[in-house]
Scaffold this active site. Structure first.
Site, PDB file in Angstrom:
ATOM      1  N   GLN A 181       0.691  -1.142  -0.028  1.00 57.61           N
ATOM      2  CA  GLN A 181      -0.119   0.106  -0.004  1.00 57.61           C
ATOM      3  C   GLN A 181       0.779   1.301   0.209  1.00 57.61           C
ATOM      4  O   GLN A 181       1.588   1.533   1.132  1.00 57.61           O
ATOM      5  CB  GLN A 181      -0.969  -0.062   1.202  1.00 57.61           C
ATOM      6  CG  GLN A 181      -1.830   1.108   1.474  1.00 57.61           C
ATOM      7  CD  GLN A 181      -2.188   1.489   2.828  1.00 57.61           C
ATOM      8  OE1 GLN A 181      -1.793   0.731   3.795  1.00 57.61           O
ATOM      9  NE2 GLN A 181      -3.125   2.348   3.020  1.00 57.61           N
ATOM     10  N   GLU A 225      -9.432  -1.486   6.721  1.00 55.03           N
ATOM     11  CA  GLU A 225      -8.357  -1.870   7.512  1.00 55.03           C
ATOM     12  C   GLU A 225      -8.929  -1.701   8.830  1.00 55.03           C
ATOM     13  O   GLU A 225      -8.284  -2.527   9.630  1.00 55.03           O
ATOM     14  CB  GLU A 225      -7.259  -0.618   7.194  1.00 55.03           C
ATOM     15  CG  GLU A 225      -5.984  -0.728   8.077  1.00 55.03           C
ATOM     16  CD  GLU A 225      -5.079   0.299   7.972  1.00 55.03           C
ATOM     17  OE1 GLU A 225      -5.547   1.215   7.401  1.00 55.03           O
ATOM     18  OE2 GLU A 225      -3.838   0.162   8.275  1.00 55.03           O
ATOM     19  N   GLU A 268      -3.786  10.182  18.977  1.00 54.68           N
ATOM     20  CA  GLU A 268      -4.314  11.619  19.069  1.00 54.68           C
ATOM     21  C   GLU A 268      -5.667  11.638  17.980  1.00 54.68           C
ATOM     22  O   GLU A 268      -6.464  12.242  18.422  1.00 54.68           O
ATOM     23  CB  GLU A 268      -3.007  12.537  18.680  1.00 54.68           C
ATOM     24  CG  GLU A 268      -2.190  12.693  19.734  1.00 54.68           C
ATOM     25  CD  GLU A 268      -0.926  11.618  20.065  1.00 54.68           C
ATOM     26  OE1 GLU A 268      -0.935  10.923  18.994  1.00 54.68           O
ATOM     27  OE2 GLU A 268      -0.749  11.423  21.276  1.00 54.68           O
TER      28      GLU A 268
END
Lengths: 393, 343
Positions: free
Chosen positions: A111, A230, A363
Site C-alpha cells: 500500500q 483496514e 491523538e
C-alpha cells in the site's frame, strides 16, 4: 457445476482435488475457481454470492480435510485492503486480472499511501501523477511505512493529479506495478533494529490509465473504502484471561521471585487490572455485535491496547533489572510478521512504541472518539477550501 | 458471561430513572442535604416498596443481582439519598429477603472496612461500630460479631440498647453514623462467617455499578457543558486539549461498564471467578468514578467549584465510594492472592 451451495461445492472441490495429492498452488487456484475463496464475492471472482457467514463453514470443512491455506497473514494487505477496493471500484477486466493471484498469494500487494509529509494528514500527500497524451500517467514522489514493498508485485497508490483544487479533491487512486524501473524500494530501519517497513521512491513511474481505480480526482473516496476495511479488523476472537503481554509478565513474576519488590508489585497489579478490564471491554463489544447492537466501544480498542502495551512492556524491562539492560539482537532483519512473543523484553518495549502511531495515531483516535462518539465540535479547519498548491508545507 | 443489559433490565432502569427524575431531581437533593434532612422517606418508600426495587433479591420475584446492579447504576447517576445499598444490597444479602422484607435494614460494619468488634454474651450485644452507612434510617441492624457469627437487632423496641449517633460525613447523600450496642438483645442468624463474606463481596461488586453511574453522569454532563460553553470565540469543547481528556475519560468509563457488568453477572450466576471479577471491578470503577468527578469539577471551571452546581455531590459520593467496602489498593491486594501474584 450449477449447485451454488457452499458446502456441496466444498465437497466437490475436495473430491476433485484431494489435498494430499495435489500441489498447494493448484489446490488454491481450484478453490478460487470453485467460488470458495470469499463465498460472499460474486460468481467468477472467487465467490458464490452467498452470505458472508457461510465462509466459516467452508473454512472449517477445508481445515478438517487438511487443505492448504492461502497464508492470510503474509498477504494481509492484498486480502484486507486491496481486494475489497478492487471489488468495489475495479472494472470487470481489473477484477479478473488481479483478484485470483492476489488471493492465492502468487502476487503480493502493498500500500503506497503514507508519505514523509503526509501521515495523519494523509490527504496532504504530494506524490504527483501527470497524464500523457498517450494515456499513461507518470508518477513522481516518495512513500513511506510500506510493509511488504520488497516482496510486492502490485501496490495500491494514491497520488495528486490536480494541485489547483483543495487537498481532498485532486487525488486519484492507481494500481502501481512494483516491477517498473522507476520504483526503488529501500528498507527503513526502525528503533528495534529491524526493517519491517520500506521507503519507496517513485521516479518517472509509468502507469497506464487502465490501471486507475475509480474516477480521476475521486481517489480520496476510493481510499476511504481501503481504510475502512483496514479498521474493520477489530480482534474478532475472545481472549483468555492473562492472554497476551500481561500473561508473559505475570509468568516472569511467578517464576522469578528474586525480581520482586513491593513497589513493582503494586504496579503489576494495576497493569493486571487494566489488562483484564480491556479484555472485558472487548468481550462486551463482541457480545454487542453478536446481538446486532454495534456499540462505539470499538473506537477505543486500539487506543486502550496501545496504552496498555506501552506501559506493560516498559514495566517488563524494569522488572528484569540487569537483564533489561541487554538486548537480544540488533542485526538488521526483515520480518514478515511482528513477533512480540518470540523476542525479548527490550524488543517488545521498543516495538510497542509503534502501537500508538501505526494505523491511526492515538491523538487522531482521540479526536475521532471526541467528535463522533461524544459529539464535541471539530477544531476549526483552515485548510478545507484552500487549493492544495497554496497550503504551507 | 453476559455483559449486556436484558430488555427487562432496561425496563427496570427506565422505571427507576423516571421515578428519580420526578421525585429526586438534583435541586431537591441539594435542598435536602443543605437543610440536613438526610434521606427522603417518601422517595425511599416509592423506590423500595411501590416500585419493588428493594425486593429484587426476593426469590419469589425472580430478580437477580444483575437487576439490583442496574438500580445501583441509576442511584449513582442521580446521587439519590436513599439507604438502598445498606438495606436492599448489604443487609438483604446477609439476612435474606424473607427476614428483611419491607423494613429498612443495614449491615453494621465500618463503611471503610474492618473486622467485627461487637461481642455477644447471653444473647446480648455490646460494642461500638463507627462510620456505618445507612444506619440512621434502619429498623433492623444486621451485626457481625467477633468470632464470625451474625446477629440481628430490632431497633423498634423501647429498650433496644442501641444508640445511633450521626457523623458529619464527606458524602452528603449517604450520611454515616456510629452505632453503639449496650447489652442490646439480639437474635443469632448464623454462625457461618461465609455469610458475611458473601454479603461484603456482593456489596463491593454492586458498588462498582453505582460508581459506573456516577462516572457516566459526570462524563455526560461535562460533554454537554463543553458543547455549549464558549470562550475565545468558539465552543470550549472544540479545543483538542480538552477533547483528548474527554476521550481518555470515555475509554475509562467504557472499561468500567464492562467490569461492573462482569462483576454483577458473576455475582448473579455464581461464577467460579466471581471474587476475581469483583476485585477487578471494585479497584477499577472506584478510581474511574473519582477521576470522572474530578474532571467534571475542573472542566466546568468556576461553576464546578460552587455549592449550587451538583458536581460536588458526585465528587463527594465518588470519593467516599472509593474508600467504601475496601479501597482499590485493598481490592488489588486480594486480587494478588486470587490470581497468584504474590508480593
Amino acid at each position: 457445476m450449477t449447485d451454488l451451495d457452499p458446502t456441496a461445492r466444498t465437497r466437490e472441490l475436495l473430491a476433485a482435488f484431494p489435498p494430499s495429492e495435489v500441489d498447494r498452488l493448484d489446490f488454491l487456484r481450484a478453490r478460487f475457481d470453485a467460488g470458495l475463496a470469499w463465498v460472499h464475492f460474486p460468481v467468477g471472482l472467487g465467490g458464490l454470492g452467498a452470505p458472508r457467514a457461510l465462509q466459516a463453514v467452508v473454512t472449517a470443512e477445508l481445515a478438517a480435510a487438511g487443505a492448504p491455506d492461502n497464508d492470510p497473514r503474509r498477504i494481509g494487505i492484498g486480502l484486507g485492503m486491496a481486494a475489497p477496493t478492487i471489488l468495489r471500484y475495479g472494472t470487470a477486466e481489473q477484477q479478473r486480472r488481479w483478484l485470483r493471484p492476489l488471493w492465492t498469494g502468487e502476487e503480493v500487494w502493498c500500500q503506497l499511501f503514507s508519505e514523509p509529509g503526509a501521515g495523519s494528514d494523509l490527504a496532504a500527500l504530494a506524490t504527483r501523477a501527470v497524464l500523457d497524451a498517450d494515456g499513461v500517467w507518470t508518477v513522481d514522489g516518495q512513500k513511506v511505512w510500506t510493509s511488504s514493498a520488497h516482496t510486492a508485485r502490485w501496490a495500491i497508490l494514491i497520488a495528486r493529479t490536480d494541485p489547483t483544487v483543495p487537498k481532498h479533491q485532486g487525488i486519484t487512486y492507481f494500481v502501481c506495478d512494483m516491477t517498473d524501473p522507476g520504483v526503488e524500494v529501500r528498507p527503513l530501519r526502525q528503533i528495534t533494529g529491524e526493517a519491517e517497513f520500506n521507503e519507496v521512491f517513485l521516479t518517472g513511474v509509468r502507469i497506464p490509465d487502465t490501471d486507475r481505480l475509480g474516477a480521476v480526482g475521486e481517489g480520496w473516496r476510493v481510499a476511504q473504502t481501503t481504510l475502512n476495511n483496514e479498521r474493520v479488523a477489530i480482534g474478532g476472537q475472545a481472549v483468555p484471561r492473562e492472554g497476551g503481554l500481561i500473561g508473559m509478565v505475570a509468568e516472569t513474576w511467578r517464576t522469578r521471585p528474586e525480581l520482586r519488590t513491593p513497589e513493582l508489585h503494586q504496579r503489576l497489579l494495576q497493569h493486571w487490572v487494566d489488562a483484564e478490564v480491556l479484555r472485558l471491554t472487548g468481550e462486551r463489544l463482541r457480545q454487542q455485535l453478536a446481538a446486532g447492537q454495534p456499540g462505539p466501544e470499538g473506537a477505543g480498542g486500539k487506543l486502550g491496547f496501545a496504552r496498555l502495551a506501552q506501559q506493560l512492556t516498559g514495566f517488563e524491562v524494569e522488572l528484569l533489572g540487569e537483564e533489561g539492560l541487554g538486548y537480544d539482537d540488533w542485526t538488521l532483519r526483515r520480518p514478515e510478521l511482528v513477533d512480540f512473543n518470540g523476542r525479548e523484553a527490550g524488543y517488545r518495549y521498543l516495538r510497542a512504541k509503534g502501537n500508538s502511531i501505526e494505523g491511526g495515531t492515538s491523538e487522531i483516535l482521540r479526536n475521532i472518539i471526541a467528535e463522533r462518539v461524544l459529539g464535541l465540535p471539530p477544531e476549526p479547519r483552515t485548510d478545507k477550501d484552500v487549493p492544495w498548491k497554496e497550503l504551507s508545507r | 458471561m453476559n455483559l449486556l443489559y436484558s430488555e427487562i433490565e432496561e425496563e427496570l432502569r427506565a422505571s427507576v430513572r423516571d421515578l428519580l427524575r420526578d421525585r429526586s431531581p438534583q435541586d431537591v437533593v441539594l435542598a435536602r442535604v443543605s437543610a440536613g434532612l438526610g434521606y427522603d422517606p417518601a422517595l425511599w418508600r416509592a423506590l423500595a416498596v411501590d416500585l419493588g426495587a428493594a425486593g429484587l433479591q426476593d426469590p419469589a420475584v425472580g430478580g437477580t443481582l444483575r437487576e439490583v446492579a442496574v438500580v445501583m447504576e441509576e442511584l449513582g447517576r442521580s446521587v439519590a439519598p436513599t439507604p438502598f445499598l445498606g438495606s436492599a444490597v448489604l443487609a438483604t444479602a446477609a439476612l435474606g429477603w424473607e427476614r428483611v422484607g419491607e423494613r429498612t435494614a443495614t449491615l453494621v460494619v465500618p463503611f471503610s472496612g474492618g473486622a467485627p468488634s461487637v461481642r455477644a454474651a447471653g444473647g446480648r450485644l455490646s460494642g461500638r461500630v463507627t462510620s456505618v452507612a445507612d444506619a440512621l434510617s434502619a429498623d433492623l441492624l444486621v451485626v457481625p460479631v467477633v468470632g464470625g457469627s451474625l446477629w440481628v437487632v430490632e431497633r423498634a423496641s423501647v429498650d433496644s440498647g442501641v444508640t445511633v449517633t450521626p457523623r458529619t460525613s464527606l458524602d452528603l447523600t449517604r450520611p454515616l453514623a456510629d452505632v453503639e450496642f449496650e447489652g442490646a438483645p439480639g437474635q443469632l442468624v448464623t454462625e457461618d462467617p461465609a455469610v458475611l463474606d458473601r454479603a461484603l463481596l456482593t456489596g463491593a461488586g454492586l458498588l462498582a455499578s453505582e460508581q459506573l453511574g456516577i462516572a457516566e453522569w459526570c462524563l455526560a454532563s461535562t460533554v454537554e457543558y463543553l458543547r455549549e460553553r464558549r470562550q475565545f470565540n468558539r465552543p470550549v469543547g472544540s479545543f483538542q486539549a480538552l477533547k483528548h481528556r474527554l476521550a481518555d475519560l470515555w475509554l475509562e468509563v467504557v472499561g468500567a461498564r464492562a467490569a461492573a457488568r462482569a462483576a454483577a453477572d458473576a455475582l448473579a450466576t455464581g461464577a467460579a471467578d466471581t471474587e476475581i471479577l469483583v476485585a477487578v471491578a471494585a479497584s477499577h470503577c472506584g478510581t474511574v468514578a473519582v477521576r470522572a468527578a474530578e474532571e467534571c469539577v475542573q472542566l466546568h471551571g468556576g461553576i464546578g467549584m460552587t455549592w449550587e452546581h451538583p458536581a460536588h455531590l458526585y465528587l463527594k459520593r465518588a470519593k467516599a465510594d472509593q474508600l467504601a467496602l475496601g479501597t482499590p489498593g485493598r481490592h488489588r491486594a486480594r486480587l494478588a492472592e486470587l490470581v497468584d501474584l504474590p508480593a
